[in-house]
Design a protein around this motif. Structure first.
Motif, mmCIF file in Angstrom:
data_model
loop_
_atom_site.group_PDB
_atom_site.id
_atom_site.type_symbol
_atom_site.label_atom_id
_atom_site.label_comp_id
_atom_site.label_asym_id
_atom_site.label_seq_id
_atom_site.Cartn_x
_atom_site.Cartn_y
_atom_site.Cartn_z
ATOM 1 N N ARG A 55 0.693 -1.239 0.012
ATOM 2 C CA ARG A 55 0.017 -0.135 0.070
ATOM 3 C C ARG A 55 0.885 1.395 0.025
ATOM 4 N NH1 ARG A 55 -1.487 4.289 0.043
ATOM 5 N NH2 ARG A 55 -3.553 5.081 0.802
ATOM 6 N N LEU A 56 1.878 1.152 0.935
ATOM 7 C CA LEU A 56 2.637 2.472 0.708
ATOM 8 C C LEU A 56 3.523 2.608 -0.291
ATOM 9 C CD1 LEU A 56 4.186 1.899 4.501
ATOM 10 C CD2 LEU A 56 2.397 3.625 3.535
ATOM 11 N N TYR A 57 4.023 1.582 -0.987
ATOM 12 C CA TYR A 57 4.706 1.418 -2.246
ATOM 13 C C TYR A 57 3.917 2.114 -3.483
ATOM 14 C CZ TYR A 57 7.846 0.082 -5.991
ATOM 15 O OH TYR A 57 8.766 0.046 -7.043
ATOM 16 N N ARG A 58 2.848 1.714 -3.287
ATOM 17 C CA ARG A 58 1.825 2.139 -4.624
ATOM 18 C C ARG A 58 1.607 3.629 -4.402
ATOM 19 N NH1 ARG A 58 -1.314 -2.316 -3.087
ATOM 20 N NH2 ARG A 58 -2.793 -0.834 -2.287
ATOM 21 N N SER A 59 1.771 4.173 -3.116
ATOM 22 C CA SER A 59 1.479 5.667 -2.969
ATOM 23 C C SER A 59 2.512 6.669 -3.322
ATOM 24 C CB SER A 59 1.313 5.946 -1.431
ATOM 25 O OG SER A 59 2.530 5.949 -0.610
ATOM 26 N N LEU A 60 3.886 5.819 -3.683
ATOM 27 C CA LEU A 60 4.973 6.636 -4.088
ATOM 28 C C LEU A 60 4.820 7.052 -5.674
ATOM 29 C CD1 LEU A 60 7.775 4.385 -2.740
ATOM 30 C CD2 LEU A 60 6.950 6.618 -1.895
ATOM 31 N N ASP A 61 5.527 8.357 -5.739
ATOM 32 C CA ASP A 61 5.320 8.940 -7.403
ATOM 33 C C ASP A 61 6.547 8.491 -8.018
ATOM 34 O OD1 ASP A 61 3.786 10.682 -8.135
ATOM 35 O OD2 ASP A 61 4.281 12.617 -7.521
ATOM 36 N N SER A 62 7.532 7.910 -7.301
ATOM 37 C CA SER A 62 8.786 7.462 -8.109
ATOM 38 C C SER A 62 9.167 6.261 -7.346
ATOM 39 C CB SER A 62 9.807 8.639 -8.257
ATOM 40 O OG SER A 62 10.381 9.179 -7.158
ATOM 41 N N LYS A 63 10.376 5.511 -7.900
ATOM 42 C CA LYS A 63 10.848 4.448 -7.120
ATOM 43 C C LYS A 63 11.625 4.931 -5.769
ATOM 44 C CE LYS A 63 11.438 1.283 -10.899
ATOM 45 N NZ LYS A 63 10.938 0.013 -10.619
#
Length: 65
Positions: A55-63
């Motif tokens: 869930r947190l990873y999907r919220s990122l704008d970039s890697k």
């Protein structure tokens, strides 16, 4: 300032940690316990940790760095 946060848009996609913060800060384990209690109550700890991570990873704008 009274430390109140008002979400005015997209509240359905925001994570809001409402438990009291411990004096020493918030740990990953505490975040996983909160996530499990509120979002994956039937999951075991490892599955809940994976769910929160994703869930947190999907919220990122970039890697992440």
């Amino acid at each position: 300032m009274n430390n109140d946060v008002e979400i005015v848009r997209n509240a359905d996609s925001c994570l809001v940690f409402t438990d009291p913060l411990p004096p020493h800060g918030l740990t990953w384990r505490q975040m996983v316990a909160w996530w499990q209690k509120n979002h994956q109550p039937d999951a075991d700890g490892k599955t809940a940790a994976d769910g929160l991570y994703r869930r947190l990873y999907r919220s990122l704008d970039s890697k992440p760095e």
